[in-house]
Write an enzyme that holds these catalytic residues in place. Structure first.
Site: not given
Ligand code: BES
Ligand code: MN
Ligand code: ZN
Length: 513
Positions: A287, A361
């Site tokens: 990230k 997931r």
């Molecule tokens: N933990 C994050 C989702 C999240 C985002 C939680 C903001 C709380 C606040 C999750 O693991 C994630 O990174 N999801 C990605 C998925 C994508 C790579 C398909 C997302 O939502 O960007």
């Molecule tokens: Mn994530």
């Protein structure tokens, strides 16, 4: 935590640091400014019946979230009156709704941080109202200052404010069974919810999967809950490729915790599955800065499940509740899973990892399949799963998806009964093919549009045949980055705990859909 009692004490002679009263907005029929809510009659009398006018002079309108402080009238032992806004006055003959009471009690409790004792003279029409006020006080008084050198309460020698120490609810019936039960329920739920908040707020260098598992183990022991912890060795032996794959890059190994609360009178079995990423860096699909500062909150689903199972045990609900905490830290390193790797999941399916940041997931898939092996009557998973759900529903509302329309509605109803904003979302079949993989059975990513629903469709693949399942995406409401509101503090909120407890209560009543 704040100590809470039901009291019949009369206000003028009551020894407390403050008396909390309710003030509502005048109705359209008589737009006469603020209206003093029932429960505050003795206070109004002491102001010669002019309290509404006094409040108006001070600028009070009765709006939700408003706090007006005024000196107590002559003859009062308590020095301060705190008037808290309840919002619109209810229709004639119907009382204030539970959520309005909960919010007002929470706002007042927070405004009284640093105070020893407050008496709450809010409008209580019945035992359920007493439960709502109790919940609001205990949740609103919450503060997290374990890491502040000079924070904490005055009592333990620190000079920060600390939460309100003691709250007496006036106008309740301390000897009435229903009132006692409502306050006991509120206390058990709020204490466990606040514990979930503590876990979420604990920095990730102090809460890794092993530490979380140890806390769950200790609490389970205390409350007669059976607990089983699978460590890396056991996960490897069992073939939990999803949990292991996500945890592979971290110096702190993953865990799968199973908590089993059983009641001899149970007719239903509810399984709860929580995403417990103690820190989500994104892994090799790292990230960027600006997106990882709050990712200690990525274990909020597991914290909610943990809290709900312990609350069910403390309440002695006549239902079997199994909680599954899928714990891992998502980190990049030489041993981390790479985009392009294929994982063999606990269910036997293979997953091509296209983005290591879609890790939730993967751990949930293994835990859902594990939960399915026991053939529960229903499974509900809770996860901070997708940014897409935050874009769709904002910061205060969670999304509900399911493989069964009636069950999805039941989860939504449970959320409404608990006072948690929620909305039902679909699982459109056409989004499934976006996750087709050239190499494996499925990929962990699909179309960007509708990303929250894509994640739901992925999870559905790992629910046992014929098992009723719902998925709650709390990515928005799990962590409050702005200021506190109602009974919700800054930071970890404890989202979904109360919905899960309501669901367990519904299951105990034989009603899961
Ligand atoms: N933990 C994050 C989702 C999240 C985002 C939680 C903001 C709380 C606040 C999750 O693991 C994630 O990174 N999801 C990605 C998925 C994508 C790579 C398909 C997302 O939502 O960007
Ligand atoms: Mn994530
Ligand atoms: Zn995540």
């Amino acid at each position: 935590m704040t100590a809470l009692t039901l009291s019949t004490a009369a206000v003028p002679g009551l020894r407390a640091d403050a008396i909390v009263i309710g003030v509502a907005k005048g109705s359209a029929a008589k737009p006469a400014g603020p209206v003093v809510a029932p429960g505050a009659e003795a206070v109004d009398q002491a102001y010669d019946g002019r309290l509404a006018g006094v409040l108006e002079t001070l600028g009070a309108s009765g709006a939700e979230g408003e706090v007006t402080k005024l000196p107590a009238p002559a003859g009062f032992k308590a020095p301060l009156v705190v008037a808290v806004g309840l919002g619109a006055q209810p229709e004639k003959d119907s009382g204030y709704d539970a959520e309005a009471l909960r919010k007002a009690a929470g706002v007042a409790a927070r405004a009284l941080a640093g105070t020893k004792k407050a008496a709450f003279a809010l409008p209580l029409a019945d035992a359920a109202d007493a439960g709502a006020v109790a919940e609001g006080v205990l949740l609103g008084a919450y503060s997290f200052d374990a890491y502040k050198e000079n924070g904490g309460s005055a009592e333990n020698g620190k000079n920060g404010k600390g939460p309100l120490a003691e709250a007496a609810l006036l106008g309740g019936k301390p000897r009435d069974k229903a009132y006692k039960a409502a306050v006991a329920r509120a206390t058990a739920v709020a204490e466990e919810l606040n514990r979930a908040r503590d876990l979420i707020n604990t920095p990730p260098n102090d809460l890794d999967p092993e530490a979380f598992a140890a806390i769950a183990q200790a609490a389970a022991k205390e409350h007669g809950i059976k607990v089983q912890v699978l460590d890396e060795k056991a996960l490897t032996k069992g073939g939990y490729g999803g949990i292991l794959g996500v945890g592979a890059g971290s110096a702190s190994g993953p865990r799968l915790v199973k908590l089993s609360y059983t009641s001899s009178k149970a007719k239903k079995h509810l399984a709860l599955v929580g995403k417990g990423i103690t820190y989500d860096s994104g892994g090799i699909s790292l990230k960027p800065a600006g997106h990882n500062e709050t990712m200690k909150c990525d274990m909020s689903g597991a914290a909610a499940v943990f809290a709900a199972v312990v609350a069910a045990a403390r309440l002695g609900l006549e239902v079997n509740v199994t909680g599954w905490l899928a714990l891992a830290e998502n980190m990049p390193s030489g041993s981390a899973t790479r985009p392009g790797d294929v994982l063999r999941m606990f269910s036997g399916k293979t997953v091509e990892v296209l983005n290591t940041d879609a890790e939730g997931r993967l751990v949930l898939a293994d835990a859902l399949w594990a939960a399915s092996q026991e053939k529960p009557d229903a499974i509900v998973d809770v996860a901070t799963l997708t940014g897409a759900m935050v874009l769709a529903l904002g910061n205060r509302t969670f999304g509900i998806m399911a493989n069964d329309d009636a069950f999805r509605s039941a989860v939504h109803e449970a959320a409404e009964e608990a006072g948690e904003p929620a909305w039902q979302m679909p699982l459109p079949e056409h989004l499934r093919k976006g996750m087709d993989s050239a190499t494996a059975d499925i990929a962990n990513m699909g179309e960007r549009m509708g990303g929250g629903l894509v994640a739901g469709l992925f999870l559905r693949e790992f629910v046992g045949e014929g098992i009723t399942w719902a998925h709650i995406d709390i990515a928005g409401p799990a962590f409050n980055e702005s200021g506190p509101f109602g009974y919700t503090p800054k930071g970890g909120t404890g989202s979904a705990v109360r919905t899960l407890v309501r669901l367990a209560e519904r299951a105990a009543a034989g009603d899961l859909s």
